[in-house]
Design an enzyme around this catalytic site. Sequence first.
Site, PDB file in Angstrom:
ATOM      1  N   GLU A  57       0.798  -1.232   0.000  1.00 36.55           N
ATOM      2  CA  GLU A  57       0.000   0.000   0.000  1.00 36.55           C
ATOM      3  C   GLU A  57       0.834   1.288   0.000  1.00 36.55           C
ATOM      4  OE1 GLU A  57      -3.969  -1.558   2.294  1.00 36.55           O
ATOM      5  OE2 GLU A  57      -2.274  -1.038   3.534  1.00 36.55           O
TER       6      GLU A  57
HETATM    7  C1  NGO Z   1      -3.958  -4.735   4.809  1.00 39.46           C
HETATM    8  C2  NGO Z   1      -3.035  -3.573   5.100  1.00 39.46           C
HETATM    9  C3  NGO Z   1      -2.853  -3.344   6.605  1.00 39.46           C
HETATM   10  C4  NGO Z   1      -4.186  -3.375   7.322  1.00 39.46           C
HETATM   11  C5  NGO Z   1      -4.908  -4.672   7.009  1.00 39.46           C
HETATM   12  C6  NGO Z   1      -6.259  -4.722   7.682  1.00 39.46           C
HETATM   13  C7  NGO Z   1      -1.845  -5.371   4.451  1.00 39.46           C
HETATM   14  C8  NGO Z   1      -0.734  -6.252   4.065  1.00 39.46           C
HETATM   15  N1  NGO Z   1      -1.805  -4.053   4.509  1.00 39.46           N
HETATM   16  O1  NGO Z   1      -3.034  -5.841   4.827  1.00 39.46           O
HETATM   17  O2  NGO Z   1      -2.214  -2.119   6.811  1.00 39.46           O
HETATM   18  O3  NGO Z   1      -3.982  -3.256   8.703  1.00 39.46           O
HETATM   19  O4  NGO Z   1      -5.075  -4.865   5.628  1.00 39.46           O
HETATM   20  O5  NGO Z   1      -6.973  -5.887   7.410  1.00 39.46           O
END
Ligand code: NGO
Length: 525
Positions: free
Chosen positions: A319
Amino acid sequence: MSPVAPRPRPVPSNELPTYADLVPAPVSVEPVGGEHWTLTADTAVHTHPAPVAVAVAEHLAAVLRRATGHPVPVVADDGPGQIRLRFARDGVPEHGEGYRLDVTADGVTVAARTAAGLFHGTQTLRQLLPAQVEGGAAGPGPWTVPAGRVVDHPRFAYRGAMLDVARHFRPVADVLRFIDLIALYKINHLHLHLTDDQGWRIAIDNWPLLGEYGGAGEVGDGPGGHYSKADYRRIVEYAATRAITVVPEIDVPGHTNAALAAYAELSPDRTSPPRYTGTEVGFSALAVHSETTYDFLHDVFTEIAALTPGPYLHIGGDEAFKVPADDYATFMAKTQPLVVATGKTVMGWHQLAVTTHSPGRVVQFWGTSDSDDTVTDAVRRGARVVLSPANRVYLDMKYAPDTPVGHDWAGLLEVRDAYDWDPGSFLAGVPESAVLGVEAPLWTESVTTMAEVELMLFPRLAAVAELGWSPAGSRDWTGFARRLAAQAPRWTAAGITFHRSPQIPWPAAGDVPSAAQAPAQPQAT
Ligand code: NGO
């Protein structure tokens, strides 16, 4: 209309445990009728004198002392005894984590090639003792183990659980309890998500404000916190005595607000943002064109690697929405060699897959689909995969709409969702040989207490642990649900909060051991 599943029938729990109750299901079991063995006030643990074996013996003895009130001394003599831990090759699986457990009227022998194998064998032994063995104070027994033989080894090398200590900080004692809980089910990797927008949780000598300032907050208005190096070493050592390898994660280049708040020079505009206590993702990024960023990463990775005996250093990579694709590729091409230079192997969320390969790297898949071209391509270039599909094993997903904490962005996840899939054939184009294993991540945006951690973990963690350990051909939902039900009295004895899933034929409340015994606390071993 979809067919309505018959409501499962409760199983009685006031009988002796059996070899058919074990979780994860072993590779092979031979119950031998009749000949039980019973632990008494005279029982000692005789162990091979190697310190790693003595450590396993001490751990087992501590569990047995707590539950039985008997002295249970550890004797490092490699000789015969009522409980015996020995290194052996004959009749023992070749796999380093494998073990053989023999219970006869004379006693119990665990044989393995490594300390990890001995440890897993002792966890199996715990499940063959009455549920009260998990209690926090001495109970009356009788401490009887049914006779039989288990020959066992794992399907996958990597069986992980992740704890996000960045969104809500957890003190060391909670992490140690987490380790004890996952060790029960032969999980062998603890992935610590140590950094994120809301907090930096590990002391770095060369950049002291990371922990001191970047760690002083969390989601909501809690104080946060961070681990000193001594704290982190304590976690690593405690995990090691339970055959668990710590995988530290420093999430970059996104999810870095806490670091930017501590050091303006890491930020693209050289300005520190305020600390962040919300739950949005994707808004922060390191300055990818600044050499200071790579000096910083060099220092952080070097210090973390020096504290971490395990082979992996997880660099997140998820992300990074504020970083254009070209810059992301450049950043990872410069960052992965910094990890390799410390002697560690790169691990990262699967967004890393598109970037330069680094030797043996591990890509952690957290998507919700059953194919991903970028992961398939990374595998072709030599990557291995840890599977954490969010719609199967994200432990922050709610079980049901009324689960008091958690998310539902990847769906509601009941126990069956976590259990009923095959890691070896889950991702198209990723053969079982490229699958290093499975991991269940627990993100903690909404999880603020240890009771909530346990609620989200149990019983789904046991499902993931079984997928990682047991042979593919043994997967059977009905049998698993019955075996899981038989674990409940153990969780109750241990004071573990768990979700009473309507999918599981739990024992009636009266069958569960009452708290004549106090719940178990982390052991001071
Ligand atoms: C995503 C995000 C995290 C969140 C999570 C919540 C990943 C790998 N990045 O997973 O920052 O906390 O979802 O479900």
